[in-house]
Design an enzyme around this catalytic site. Structure first.
Site, PDB file in Angstrom:
ATOM      1  N   HIS A 121       0.889  -1.163  -0.062  1.00 22.97           N
ATOM      2  CA  HIS A 121      -0.259   0.023  -0.052  1.00 22.97           C
ATOM      3  C   HIS A 121       0.952   1.147  -0.107  1.00 22.97           C
ATOM      4  O   HIS A 121       1.627   1.451   0.880  1.00 22.97           O
ATOM      5  CB  HIS A 121      -0.933   0.026   1.312  1.00 22.97           C
TER       6      HIS A 121
ATOM      7  N   HIS B 105      -8.338 -10.860  -0.194  1.00 26.54           N
ATOM      8  CA  HIS B 105      -8.103 -10.541   1.155  1.00 26.54           C
ATOM      9  C   HIS B 105      -9.172 -11.708   1.941  1.00 26.54           C
ATOM     10  O   HIS B 105     -10.353 -11.467   1.590  1.00 26.54           O
ATOM     11  CB  HIS B 105      -8.766  -9.013   1.570  1.00 26.54           C
TER      12      HIS B 105
END
Ligand code: DOR
Ligand code: ZN
Length: 343
Positions: free
Chosen positions: A15, A135
């Protein structure tokens, strides 16, 4: 061993945010990794090829001249990402879509509410050869937070793999022995990334001497037996386990908060932390394959040409870093590390 030189590694899960925050963190990843898979969970999320390409340009603008860091872009899967977008994405060099179950984590409210709603898009991905990054946690409030990965595998991943046998899937940030076993037993279409913090810590780290928000991430750290299973998976030489830091910066005041954000900032100490974990397992000789070969091979991309050298050298990680208008606290801030990436 005084130093270790390996093929330049890649980060298969990262990220970097956007704007001033991004400018503060991208150089840390670029100093260590040749490429990184960039997560699309911005606000608003990266849901089109055009948004991904513009984001890629903004990331590249943060990389110092002379550095050859390449962001690999992903799209954020929603209930209605049009299947026609997939061919466009493929043609533009986008490599994957990320599946966040709606509500599972940071900026996942636009995520998938029912995987069946994405089936036409998944068909297009299977056809075009885009990977699905997952995820892997259920959001069902009835399910214990520590069981959400194992339940996701049974409820969602098994049927998904049955319905899309040739879709390449990566279980991101694997955290459990059940997950490691499931990936190991699977075929060549399923891989997994493992973070450095899940290799080094168990859930006690969150509660040592008081609540320690900088150790809070999702999926949350698990029991020691799970950490050991992850170390075995990462250091065992198995080709479908590879490096993904899930370095996830948040302003310090938003982590040290009544509703603290999930995410550990590890980009500044990434390879140092992996080296520490592999050395403890007596497996430094396996670090290169995990960090530099397995991911590229799974994605069907060439391995990097350059090298990275780690030297045995004590150094103290800064406690805070500038982060736009705020401060960023690296997970290892204040710690003395034994390995250091050579400049
Ligand atoms: O801890 C996490 N932080 N887990 C995620 O899945 C998302 C990430 C973030 O974006 O902060
Ligand atoms: Zn992540």
């Amino acid at each position: 061993m005084k130093s270790l030189t390996i093929t330049r590694p890649d980060d298969w899960h990262l990220h970097v945010r956007d704007g001033d925050a991004m400018r503060a963190v991208v150089p840390h990843s670029a100093a260590q990794f040749g490429r990184a898979i960039v997560m699309p969970n911005l606000r608003p999320p990266i849901t089109t090829t055009a948004l991904a390409l513009a984001y890629k340009e903004r990331i590249l603008a943060c990389v110092a001249n002379g550095s050859s860091f390449e962001p690999l872009m992903t799209l954020y899967l929603t209930d209605n990402l049009p299947s026609e977008e997939i061919a466009r994405a493929k043609a533009a060099g986008i490599v994957a879509c990320k599946l966040y179950p709606a509500g599972a984590t940071t900026n996942s409210d636009a995520g998938v509410t029912d995987i069946r709603k994405t089936y036409r898009t998944l068909e297009a991905m299977q056809r075009e050869g885009l990977l699905l990054l997952v995820h892997g946690e259920v959001t069902d409030p009835e399910v214990d937070v520590f069981d959400r990965e194992a339940v996701f595998i049974d409820r969602h991943l098994r049927p998904l793999r049955r319905d899309f046998p040739e879709l390449k899937i990566v279980m991101e940030h694997l955290t459990t022995s059940e997950g490691a076993q499931y990936v190991r037993d699977a075929d060549r279409f399923l891989g997994a990334t493992i973070t450095a913090h899940h290799l080094l810590y168990n859930r006690n780290a969150i509660f040592t001497g008081g609540i320690r928000p900088h150790y809070y991430c999702l999926p949350v750290l698990k029991r020691e037996e799970h950490r050991q299973a992850l170390v075995e998976a990462a250091t065992g030489g198995h080709a479908r386990f590879f490096l993904g830091t899930d370095s996830a910066p948040h302003a310090a005041h938003l982590k040290e908060h009544a509703f603290g954000c999930a995410g550990c900032y590890t980009a500044i100490t990434a390879m140092e932390m992996y080296a520490e974990a592999f050395e403890r397992a007596g497996a430094l000789d396996r670090l290169e394959a995990f960090a530099s070969f397995h991911g590229a091979d799974f994605y069907g991309l060439p391995r990097n040409a350059g090298t990275l050298t780690l030297t045995r050298e004590e150094w103290t990680v800064p406690e805070t870093l500038p982060y736009g208008d705020a401060q960023l606290k690296p997970l290892r801030g204040g710690d003395v590390l034994n390995w250091r990436v050579a400049a």
